[in-house]
Design a protein around this motif. Sequence first.
Motif, PDB file in Angstrom:
ATOM      1  N   HIS A  95       0.820  -1.211   0.000  1.00  0.00           N
ATOM      2  CA  HIS A  95       0.000   0.000   0.000  1.00  0.00           C
ATOM      3  C   HIS A  95       0.857   1.265   0.000  1.00  0.00           C
ATOM      4  CE1 HIS A  95      -3.477   2.523   0.686  1.00  0.00           C
ATOM      5  NE2 HIS A  95      -2.920   3.041   1.755  1.00  0.00           N
ATOM      6  N   GLY A  96       1.957   1.245   0.737  1.00  0.00           N
ATOM      7  CA  GLY A  96       2.791   2.434   0.828  1.00  0.00           C
ATOM      8  C   GLY A  96       3.503   2.761  -0.468  1.00  0.00           C
ATOM      9  N   ARG A  97       3.922   1.742  -1.202  1.00  0.00           N
ATOM     10  CA  ARG A  97       4.687   1.971  -2.429  1.00  0.00           C
ATOM     11  C   ARG A  97       3.820   1.939  -3.683  1.00  0.00           C
ATOM     12  NH1 ARG A  97      10.139  -1.582  -1.929  1.00  0.00           N
ATOM     13  NH2 ARG A  97       8.685  -3.292  -2.305  1.00  0.00           N
ATOM     14  N   GLY A  98       2.656   1.297  -3.587  1.00  0.00           N
ATOM     15  CA  GLY A  98       1.760   1.226  -4.728  1.00  0.00           C
ATOM     16  C   GLY A  98       2.419   0.545  -5.919  1.00  0.00           C
ATOM     17  N   LEU A  99       2.211   1.115  -7.093  1.00  0.00           N
ATOM     18  CA  LEU A  99       2.773   0.558  -8.328  1.00  0.00           C
ATOM     19  C   LEU A  99       4.018   1.320  -8.784  1.00  0.00           C
ATOM     20  CD1 LEU A  99      -0.499  -0.137 -10.373  1.00  0.00           C
ATOM     21  CD2 LEU A  99       0.696  -1.641  -8.764  1.00  0.00           C
ATOM     22  N   GLY A 100       4.613   2.074  -7.871  1.00  0.00           N
ATOM     23  CA  GLY A 100       5.818   2.813  -8.226  1.00  0.00           C
ATOM     24  C   GLY A 100       5.523   3.836  -9.308  1.00  0.00           C
ATOM     25  N   ASN A 101       6.335   3.850 -10.343  1.00  0.00           N
ATOM     26  CA  ASN A 101       6.115   4.809 -11.427  1.00  0.00           C
ATOM     27  C   ASN A 101       5.095   4.304 -12.451  1.00  0.00           C
ATOM     28  OD1 ASN A 101       7.535   2.883 -12.891  1.00  0.00           O
ATOM     29  ND2 ASN A 101       9.409   4.103 -13.072  1.00  0.00           N
ATOM     30  N   GLY A 102       4.521   3.135 -12.201  1.00  0.00           N
ATOM     31  CA  GLY A 102       3.463   2.609 -13.064  1.00  0.00           C
ATOM     32  C   GLY A 102       3.931   2.061 -14.390  1.00  0.00           C
ATOM     33  N   ARG A 103       5.242   1.899 -14.558  1.00  0.00           N
ATOM     34  CA  ARG A 103       5.790   1.414 -15.825  1.00  0.00           C
ATOM     35  C   ARG A 103       6.196  -0.056 -15.706  1.00  0.00           C
ATOM     36  NH1 ARG A 103       4.873   5.042 -20.045  1.00  0.00           N
ATOM     37  NH2 ARG A 103       5.101   7.157 -19.239  1.00  0.00           N
ATOM     38  N   CYS A 104       6.159  -0.751 -16.837  1.00  0.00           N
ATOM     39  CA  CYS A 104       6.607  -2.131 -16.879  1.00  0.00           C
ATOM     40  C   CYS A 104       8.142  -2.194 -16.888  1.00  0.00           C
ATOM     41  CB  CYS A 104       6.053  -2.844 -18.104  1.00  0.00           C
ATOM     42  SG  CYS A 104       4.300  -3.316 -17.977  1.00  0.00           S
ATOM     43  N   LEU A 105       8.654  -3.360 -16.571  1.00  0.00           N
ATOM     44  CA  LEU A 105      10.091  -3.597 -16.610  1.00  0.00           C
ATOM     45  C   LEU A 105      10.668  -3.252 -17.997  1.00  0.00           C
ATOM     46  CD1 LEU A 105      10.040  -7.060 -14.833  1.00  0.00           C
ATOM     47  CD2 LEU A 105      11.095  -4.991 -13.911  1.00  0.00           C
ATOM     48  N   PRO A 106      11.892  -2.738 -18.047  1.00  0.00           N
ATOM     49  CA  PRO A 106      12.780  -2.402 -16.941  1.00  0.00           C
ATOM     50  C   PRO A 106      12.667  -0.955 -16.463  1.00  0.00           C
ATOM     51  CG  PRO A 106      13.981  -2.251 -18.985  1.00  0.00           C
ATOM     52  CD  PRO A 106      12.579  -2.673 -19.357  1.00  0.00           C
ATOM     53  N   GLU A 107      11.788  -0.155 -17.084  1.00  0.00           N
ATOM     54  CA  GLU A 107      11.650   1.236 -16.653  1.00  0.00           C
ATOM     55  C   GLU A 107      10.978   1.327 -15.299  1.00  0.00           C
ATOM     56  OE1 GLU A 107       9.645   5.509 -18.059  1.00  0.00           O
ATOM     57  OE2 GLU A 107       9.346   3.690 -19.261  1.00  0.00           O
ATOM     58  N   GLY A 108      10.122   0.386 -14.991  1.00  0.00           N
ATOM     59  CA  GLY A 108       9.393   0.380 -13.738  1.00  0.00           C
ATOM     60  C   GLY A 108       9.311  -1.011 -13.156  1.00  0.00           C
ATOM     61  N   PRO A 109       8.580  -1.172 -12.050  1.00  0.00           N
ATOM     62  CA  PRO A 109       8.572  -2.458 -11.335  1.00  0.00           C
ATOM     63  C   PRO A 109       7.485  -3.428 -11.784  1.00  0.00           C
ATOM     64  CG  PRO A 109       7.413  -0.824 -10.040  1.00  0.00           C
ATOM     65  CD  PRO A 109       7.892  -0.111 -11.291  1.00  0.00           C
ATOM     66  N   LEU A 110       6.694  -3.085 -12.823  1.00  0.00           N
ATOM     67  CA  LEU A 110       5.534  -3.901 -13.165  1.00  0.00           C
ATOM     68  C   LEU A 110       5.901  -5.101 -14.035  1.00  0.00           C
ATOM     69  CD1 LEU A 110       2.714  -1.291 -13.895  1.00  0.00           C
ATOM     70  CD2 LEU A 110       3.493  -2.237 -11.716  1.00  0.00           C
ATOM     71  N   ARG A 111       5.427  -6.272 -13.619  1.00  0.00           N
ATOM     72  CA  ARG A 111       5.575  -7.487 -14.424  1.00  0.00           C
ATOM     73  C   ARG A 111       4.514  -7.539 -15.528  1.00  0.00           C
ATOM     74  NH1 ARG A 111       6.033 -12.127  -9.712  1.00  0.00           N
ATOM     75  NH2 ARG A 111       8.010 -11.458  -8.789  1.00  0.00           N
ATOM     76  N   GLU A 112       3.392  -6.908 -15.272  1.00  0.00           N
ATOM     77  CA  GLU A 112       2.306  -6.787 -16.236  1.00  0.00           C
ATOM     78  C   GLU A 112       1.738  -5.385 -16.096  1.00  0.00           C
ATOM     79  OE1 GLU A 112      -0.141 -10.644 -16.947  1.00  0.00           O
ATOM     80  OE2 GLU A 112       0.212 -10.584 -14.791  1.00  0.00           O
ATOM     81  N   PRO A 113       1.089  -4.862 -17.129  1.00  0.00           N
ATOM     82  CA  PRO A 113       0.545  -3.508 -17.017  1.00  0.00           C
ATOM     83  C   PRO A 113      -0.507  -3.410 -15.922  1.00  0.00           C
ATOM     84  CG  PRO A 113      -0.239  -4.585 -19.004  1.00  0.00           C
ATOM     85  CD  PRO A 113       0.846  -5.452 -18.461  1.00  0.00           C
ATOM     86  N   ALA A 114      -0.708  -2.200 -15.415  1.00  0.00           N
ATOM     87  CA  ALA A 114      -1.644  -1.976 -14.307  1.00  0.00           C
ATOM     88  C   ALA A 114      -3.064  -2.399 -14.658  1.00  0.00           C
ATOM     89  CB  ALA A 114      -1.620  -0.503 -13.900  1.00  0.00           C
ATOM     90  N   SER A 115      -3.411  -2.403 -15.923  1.00  0.00           N
ATOM     91  CA  SER A 115      -4.755  -2.821 -16.335  1.00  0.00           C
ATOM     92  C   SER A 115      -5.047  -4.259 -15.949  1.00  0.00           C
ATOM     93  CB  SER A 115      -4.911  -2.639 -17.843  1.00  0.00           C
ATOM     94  OG  SER A 115      -3.926  -3.395 -18.549  1.00  0.00           O
ATOM     95  N   ARG A 116      -4.027  -5.049 -15.688  1.00  0.00           N
ATOM     96  CA  ARG A 116      -4.212  -6.450 -15.286  1.00  0.00           C
ATOM     97  C   ARG A 116      -5.012  -6.552 -13.990  1.00  0.00           C
ATOM     98  NH1 ARG A 116      -5.088 -11.145 -14.415  1.00  0.00           N
ATOM     99  NH2 ARG A 116      -3.593 -12.877 -14.456  1.00  0.00           N
ATOM    100  N   LEU A 117      -4.937  -5.531 -13.151  1.00  0.00           N
ATOM    101  CA  LEU A 117      -5.651  -5.568 -11.873  1.00  0.00           C
ATOM    102  C   LEU A 117      -7.160  -5.633 -12.063  1.00  0.00           C
ATOM    103  CD1 LEU A 117      -3.596  -2.957  -9.797  1.00  0.00           C
ATOM    104  CD2 LEU A 117      -3.464  -5.453  -9.693  1.00  0.00           C
ATOM    105  N   ARG A 118      -7.655  -5.156 -13.179  1.00  0.00           N
ATOM    106  CA  ARG A 118      -9.100  -5.194 -13.425  1.00  0.00           C
ATOM    107  C   ARG A 118      -9.584  -6.608 -13.747  1.00  0.00           C
ATOM    108  NH1 ARG A 118      -7.810  -0.383 -16.507  1.00  0.00           N
ATOM    109  NH2 ARG A 118      -8.049  -1.550 -18.462  1.00  0.00           N
ATOM    110  N   GLU A 119      -8.655  -7.516 -14.023  1.00  0.00           N
ATOM    111  CA  GLU A 119      -9.031  -8.858 -14.438  1.00  0.00           C
ATOM    112  C   GLU A 119      -8.919  -9.885 -13.321  1.00  0.00           C
ATOM    113  OE1 GLU A 119      -6.204  -9.385 -17.532  1.00  0.00           O
ATOM    114  OE2 GLU A 119      -7.332  -8.219 -19.007  1.00  0.00           O
ATOM    115  N   VAL A 120      -8.323  -9.533 -12.191  1.00  0.00           N
ATOM    116  CA  VAL A 120      -8.133 -10.505 -11.117  1.00  0.00           C
ATOM    117  C   VAL A 120      -9.351 -10.532 -10.214  1.00  0.00           C
ATOM    118  CG1 VAL A 120      -5.652 -10.106 -11.231  1.00  0.00           C
ATOM    119  CG2 VAL A 120      -7.006  -8.901  -9.508  1.00  0.00           C
TER     120      VAL A 120
END
Length: 344
Positions: A175-200
Amino acid sequence: MRRTPDLQQNLLRAWYGHHGGLWLLRPLSWLYQRIAERRRRRYLSDPAASWQPPVPLIVVGNITLGGTGKTPMVIWLVEHLRNRGLRVGVVSRGYGARPPTWPWLVQPTQDSAEQVGDEPLLIASRCQVPLVIDPDRPRAARHLLEQAPVDVIVSDDGLQHYRLGRTLELVMIDHGRGLGNGRCLPEGPLREPASRLREVDLVVRTGATDDSADGYAMGLQPGELVNMKTGERVRPDAWSAPPRVQAVAGIGNPDRFRQTLESLGFLPEVHAFADHAQYNENSFAAFDRGEPLIMTEKDAVKCAAFARDNWWYLSVDAILSTEFVAALDAGLDRHLQPGSQPTH
């Protein structure tokens, strides 16, 4: 907080600190995202590409690199499902493990963290649950079903391992760090785009205090301090030694451990190691100056063989809302076999 040099930790600080120079990696990030999206579409369009276990399977994963609280959630799930009268098994990749063969059923009284991985050993030891490790997760699940009677399988990580079919997807976010800069690897920490959260099925935010539209809150409640040499257990509020302690955190988000210790009244000098770091009897020599040393339970399973008299670990329990429990149970009940349906 003192940190051992580690590329992953440096990247995490850049991603979650919104470092400006990361935009240079955007073309690679764009390519990574397209590949991840195409791979997921390929599995969704071809059900035969995935193996669905004959019992419900709950994936506990994340879309970010860095610690999000998956292990406490897996432990909570095992205990919750057992309290419902269900037989539970766990599968895990076994990051960094070197077992005699794959797949491997973890034996917590015989195996070491070096053999089976720190998190699998912690889960198997604490929960006394059948747990199989294998990078090939469908093979791990098949082996688990051959070795133990199981009504529900919990997959420790593996959200992106689409060869393993799943019944429910549970995604953890710090919760404190969230999705960081919201970018996928390697620019950001995301393994999949943030839109993936709408599908889980369920999103859980570790460290949040209240449920919200962004996900259910999971608190981490400190338990007892356990002496790694003697097994003595002490409540933090009954600690009689001086509050100044050395602390070891080889986890994805070591700052969370510092905050926990400070909330309990300790004055910690925290030494942050790489996630899944391997230790030996000399790993802490530079700062083991006779003061009590407190570490996470995940670190403790790797240090039990050479622990000293004043070394302790802090147990932690996940706390979740009744609303989360209701949503989880409702989603699971739709898929349970009639013979395994518990009585509420």
